[in-house]
Each structure stands twice: as C-alpha cells, then as structure tokens.
Design a protein around this motif. Structure first.
Motif, PDB file in Angstrom:
ATOM      1  N   UNK A 131       0.867  -1.411  -0.066  1.00 18.53           N
ATOM      2  CA  UNK A 131       0.041   0.040  -0.101  1.00 18.53           C
ATOM      3  C   UNK A 131       0.868   1.369   0.137  1.00 18.53           C
ATOM      4  N   UNK A 132       2.264   0.962  -0.041  1.00 19.86           N
ATOM      5  CA  UNK A 132       3.143   2.363  -0.251  1.00 19.86           C
ATOM      6  C   UNK A 132       3.490   2.827   1.411  1.00 19.86           C
ATOM      7  N   UNK A 133       3.360   2.322   2.381  1.00 19.79           N
ATOM      8  CA  UNK A 133       3.428   2.681   3.573  1.00 19.79           C
ATOM      9  C   UNK A 133       4.631   2.021   3.873  1.00 19.79           C
ATOM     10  N   UNK A 134       5.633   2.889   4.757  1.00 18.36           N
ATOM     11  CA  UNK A 134       7.015   2.311   5.207  1.00 18.36           C
ATOM     12  C   UNK A 134       6.829   1.509   6.499  1.00 18.36           C
ATOM     13  N   UNK A 135       8.138   0.681   6.399  1.00 16.35           N
ATOM     14  CA  UNK A 135       8.270  -0.214   7.675  1.00 16.35           C
ATOM     15  C   UNK A 135       9.747  -0.417   7.741  1.00 16.35           C
ATOM     16  N   UNK A 136      10.298  -0.957   9.184  1.00 13.08           N
ATOM     17  CA  UNK A 136      11.558  -1.564   9.125  1.00 13.08           C
ATOM     18  C   UNK A 136      11.686  -2.805   9.557  1.00 13.08           C
ATOM     19  N   UNK A 137      12.715  -3.264   9.300  1.00 13.21           N
ATOM     20  CA  UNK A 137      12.725  -4.752   9.231  1.00 13.21           C
ATOM     21  C   UNK A 137      14.351  -5.294   9.806  1.00 13.21           C
ATOM     22  N   UNK A 138      14.194  -6.160  11.214  1.00 11.71           N
ATOM     23  CA  UNK A 138      15.650  -6.496  11.363  1.00 11.71           C
ATOM     24  C   UNK A 138      15.490  -8.209  11.260  1.00 11.71           C
ATOM     25  N   UNK A 139      16.194  -8.524  10.033  1.00 10.95           N
ATOM     26  CA  UNK A 139      16.184  -9.706   9.628  1.00 10.95           C
ATOM     27  C   UNK A 139      16.790 -10.879  10.893  1.00 10.95           C
ATOM     28  N   UNK A 163       7.985  -6.133  13.367  1.00 11.26           N
ATOM     29  CA  UNK A 163       7.821  -7.152  11.924  1.00 11.26           C
ATOM     30  C   UNK A 163       9.050  -8.055  11.786  1.00 11.26           C
ATOM     31  N   UNK A 164       8.755  -9.342  11.393  1.00 15.42           N
ATOM     32  CA  UNK A 164       9.664 -10.347  11.189  1.00 15.42           C
ATOM     33  C   UNK A 164       9.892 -10.935   9.915  1.00 15.42           C
ATOM     34  N   UNK A 165      10.814 -11.449   9.352  1.00 13.56           N
ATOM     35  CA  UNK A 165      10.886 -12.425   8.011  1.00 13.56           C
ATOM     36  C   UNK A 165       9.838 -13.369   8.307  1.00 13.56           C
ATOM     37  N   UNK A 166       9.252 -13.950   7.386  1.00 13.85           N
ATOM     38  CA  UNK A 166       8.358 -14.986   7.465  1.00 13.85           C
ATOM     39  C   UNK A 166       9.420 -16.297   7.498  1.00 13.85           C
ATOM     40  N   UNK A 167       8.575 -17.119   8.260  1.00 11.01           N
ATOM     41  CA  UNK A 167       9.362 -18.337   8.465  1.00 11.01           C
ATOM     42  C   UNK A 167      10.206 -18.681   9.512  1.00 11.01           C
TER      43      UNK A 167
END
Length: 207
Positions: A131-139, A163-167
C-alpha cells in the motif's frame, strides 16, 4: 522464652522467614521480567532490555544481602538465568503472537543500514509495503537482504510485535531457554537462601 512442644514439627521462625523472603523475591523478579517482556515486545532490538537487566541485577544484590548477607553471590548466580528468562520470554511471546495472528505481506527492500559489531555487522532495512507505507525490518543475525528485492514478512495487525521475516517464528526453542532461565533463577535464590540460613544457624550456635 517460648519453648517448642515435642510434637511441634513446624520449622523455626527463622527458616520460615527465609523461605517466605525467597518466595517473595522470586515472585517479584518474575513479575518484573513479565513487565519487561510486555514493554519490549514492539522493539526488534534486545538492547532495550538493558535497563531491565540492570535493575534486576541490583534487585538480586539486595535480595542476596537479605538472604545471605552477600549480594554478589546471588547476582553472579542469577545473571545468566535473568538474561535467559527475559530474552527467551521476549522471543517466545513475540513468535507466538506472530504465528497466531500475524499477517504475511510481501514488501520491497528500499534501503540498508549497517552497524559494526564485534565480529561483524548487524543489518536493518527499510521496506515498503504494497500500500506504499514504510516499515523497518531486522532480519536477525547472519541474514542480509538485497536492496531492491522483495521478501515476505509477518506483521502484527495490532502493532504489539515488531515485523519479522516470514518463516522464522518458532516459539519452542526460546521458550525452553526462558524455562531454563526461570528454573536457574529459582535455584539461585534457593542456594543463596540455604547458604544464608546455614550461616545464621552457625553464628547462633557459636556464640
């Protein structure tokens, strides 16, 4: 002076007081850990636990001084269990929340940030949702993504968990660490209480 009756098998007040003090200390520390996990869930970085761990360490010193007149013994015995209980609980609860109500989303990796650590780098990423919204991710440690690629993540609709990586959601292993930490903490308090009670008995009989 009150004499105990021959059939009075209750432990002396000093022993009961030690047991009650140790039990109260365990309950308070576990409550503190639960609060730490709850407040730190939205963060992707465990460094946020540092103030909680420092306060827990200070609490162990105070409890150790009360139980055995030495706070350093309990603090040293309980430090690793504290870390295991807090970090394991935080990871297990976050994984369980994402696994039970998490929403899988495919995002675009837009930027990479690197932080030098002892032994290598830690990477975090800016991502953009459909949807264009930003987020941050620590894999996580040892995982590096390619800027411009698309990856699947799991996000918490309620925003309680980062938020996390799937799996990567597997609460079983961190839950074991949390259980070992709690068990180690209880054992540390018990060892310190026994040592303190023996010292009090020894001091009383040698006077």
């Amino acid at each position: 002076m009150r004499h105990r009756r021959p059939d009075d098998r209750r432990p002396p007040w000093g022993v009961r007081r030690t047991v009650l003090s140790a039990a109260a200390a365990v309950v308070l520390l576990l409550g503190w850990f639960a609060l730490a996990v709850r407040l730190a869930l939205p963060s992707a970085e465990p460094v946020g636990f540092l103030p909680f761990v420092l306060i827990a360490f200070a609490a162990l010193v105070v409890v150790g001084r009360r139980l055995a007149r030495t706070g350093l013994l309990l603090a040293l015995l309980g430090l690793l269990p504290v870390l295991a209980a807090v970090l394991g609980g935080w990871t297990a609860v976050g994984d369980e929340i994402l696994r039970s109500r998490g929403k899988p989303v495919e995002v675009l990796v837009t930027a990479e940030s690197a932080v030098r650590l002892r032994g290598g780098f830690a990477y975090t990423y800016d991502v953009r949702k459909p949807d264009g919204s930003p987020d941050s991710l620590d894999p996580g440690t040892g995982t590096r993504l390619v800027v411009g690629s698309r990856v699947r993540i799991v996000e918490d609709p309620g925003g309680l968990v980062a938020t996390q990586l799937a799996g990567k959601q597997d609460p079983a292993v961190p839950l074991v660490f949390a259980g070992l930490g709690v068990g180690g903490l209880v054992g540390s308090v018990a060892v310190t209480a026994v040592a303190g009670e023996r010292r009090r008995v020894r001091n009383a009989t040698t006077r």
